[in-house]
Scaffold this active site. Structure first.
Site, PDB file in Angstrom:
ATOM      1  CE1 TYR A 135      -2.902  -3.105   0.112  1.00  0.00           C
ATOM      2  CE2 TYR A 135      -3.822  -2.347   2.178  1.00  0.00           C
ATOM      3  CZ  TYR A 135      -3.811  -3.247   1.140  1.00  0.00           C
ATOM      4  OH  TYR A 135      -4.725  -4.283   1.117  1.00  0.00           O
ATOM      5  CG  ASP A 242      -6.713  -5.159   4.136  1.00  0.00           C
ATOM      6  OD1 ASP A 242      -7.623  -5.308   4.965  1.00  0.00           O
ATOM      7  OD2 ASP A 242      -6.784  -4.374   3.176  1.00  0.00           O
TER       8      ASP A 242
HETATM    9 MG    MG Z   1      -9.800  -4.552   5.241  1.00  0.00          MG
END
Ligand code: MG
Ligand code: NAI
Length: 350
Positions: A135, A242
């Site tokens: 990210y 994530d």
């Molecule tokens: Mg998430």
């Protein structure tokens, strides 16, 4: 002990409902253990965005800097694009305050039905790298609008970044069942993930008391479903962490009970504690939101602030209410309202 200062951002929708519920439980837990917390509330939200054109004031981050912790409900509301609420508040907080650990404990509690058969002994923690990795803002688009249009997105893995997240995972495992699983994909992604593997293995060698293995992300995802009880601490990069943490929350039965902590373990900056769920516009204002995710997040905050006994007591109050059908909310198949569950937890703590 002097009081610690907490910035409270209830946000939107059920964020405001679960934060006030969690505050009641926190107050009861703190009173019992002689802990004093001092709260300052901020109305930063999509509501504020619609009225004033920004999620938070221009000096918002500076105003948060002096707090010991940030307690957040949820932000997001129909009509305000989700990237506005995310990049206008949550991401700047995580990055400015170097909250490089995203911690997500997962447990299948007594009385909560996992969608998986035989998953009643699941109890593990996903440790996600929260500020680098996949990210990143490095990359771009070329030849926009032409047939040869292309996009490039760079991943950034640093020795400092991988070492500190691995160390956090090993230290945490040492205080639990002593087992770390590292998520990788070094067979397919040939630069960053072999580097991740190398650095994690170096850190593993420094923690000989903790058992360690490394699994490719695809096989690991399958094991989350097939053998979720085998894990203790799972550490992964920003993207892998994530995805795995949402999968793990699903295994635990309801998004309404899942907590998270965004930590700066060095304590140079405030850490942020928030339930995993969003603002749930579909049930907002009805008083039926499950407050347990926010309450568990508050317990993580107590622990981070050095109040382990109070934190354990709050978790015990949660366990007791989840175990009883009459104090379960609708997402867990019950009929209790937010206020009923909150009152039961407060009564347990008194
Ligand atoms: Mg998430
Ligand atoms: P959501 O988590 O708000 O809701 C998903 C589903 O789970 C809904 O059916 C909701 O009713 C249910 N649910 C969620 N929390 C619950 C609780 N405590 N008790 C009972 N049921 C619960 O996710 P959704 O609908 O995708 O997003 C709604 C808004 O929230 C969007 O604007 C989104 O951007 C935002 N959001 C914000 C987050 C944050 O502030 N960290 C995280 C996730 C979403």
């Amino acid at each position: 002990m002097t009081s610690q200062k907490i910035a409270v951002i209830p946000g939107d929708g059920i964020g405001t409902e679960v934060v006030s519920a969690a505050r009641e439980v926190l107050d009861a837990g703190c009173a019992k253990h002689g802990v004093t917390l001092e709260y300052t509330e901020f109305d930063w939200s999509c509501r504020r965005y619609e009225e004033q054109g920004a999620m938070m004031p221009p000096d918002g981050l500076e105003r948060l800097r002096g707090f010991d912790a940030i307690f957040l409900g949820a932000v997001g509301w129909p009509g305000v694009p989700d990237h506005v609420s995310l990049w206008g508040l949550l991401i700047p907080i995580r990055r400015t305050f170097r909250q490089y650990v995203n911690l997500r404990p997962i447990r299948v509690f007594d009385g909560v039905q996992s969608p998986l058969r035989g998953a009643e002994h699941v109890d593990f923690v996903v440790v996600r790298e929260n500020v680098e990795g996949e990210y990143s803002e490095v990359g771009g688009r070329v030849n926009r609008g032409f047939p040869d249009e292309a996009a490039i997105q760079e991943s950034i893995f640093t020795r400092v970044g991988v070492s500190r997240i691995a160390d956090f995972a090993f230290d945490l495992a040492a205080s639990r069942r002593g087992y770390v699983t590292s998520a990788t994909k070094s067979n397919g992604i040939v630069h960053t993930l072999p580097f991740w593997d190398e650095v994690v293995a170096e850190r593993a060698a420094q923690h000989p008391d903790v058992r360690f293995d490394s699994e490719h992300i695809d096989a690991l995802a399958a094991k989350f479903v097939l053998q979720p009880e085998r894990f203790d601490v799972v550490v992964g990069s920003n993207l892998f962490g994530d995805i795995l943490s949402d999968l793990a929350a699903a295994v635990a039965g309801s998004i309404g009970i899942a907590p998270s902590a965004n930590l700066d373990p060095t304590k140079q900056h405030p850490s942020m504690f928030e339930p995993v769920h969003g603002s749930a516009p579909d049930i907002a204002g009805q008083g039926v939101a499950n407050p347990v995710g926010a309450v568990w997040s508050a317990a993580l905050m107590l622990e981070h602030l050095g109040h382990a006994a109070a934190a354990a007591d709050v978790v015990a109050a949660m366990e007791a209410t989840l175990a009883k059908p009459e104090t379960r909310t609708a997402d867990l198949g019950g009929t209790a309202k937010t206020a009923d569950v909150t009152a039961a937890m407060v009564a347990h703590l008194r």
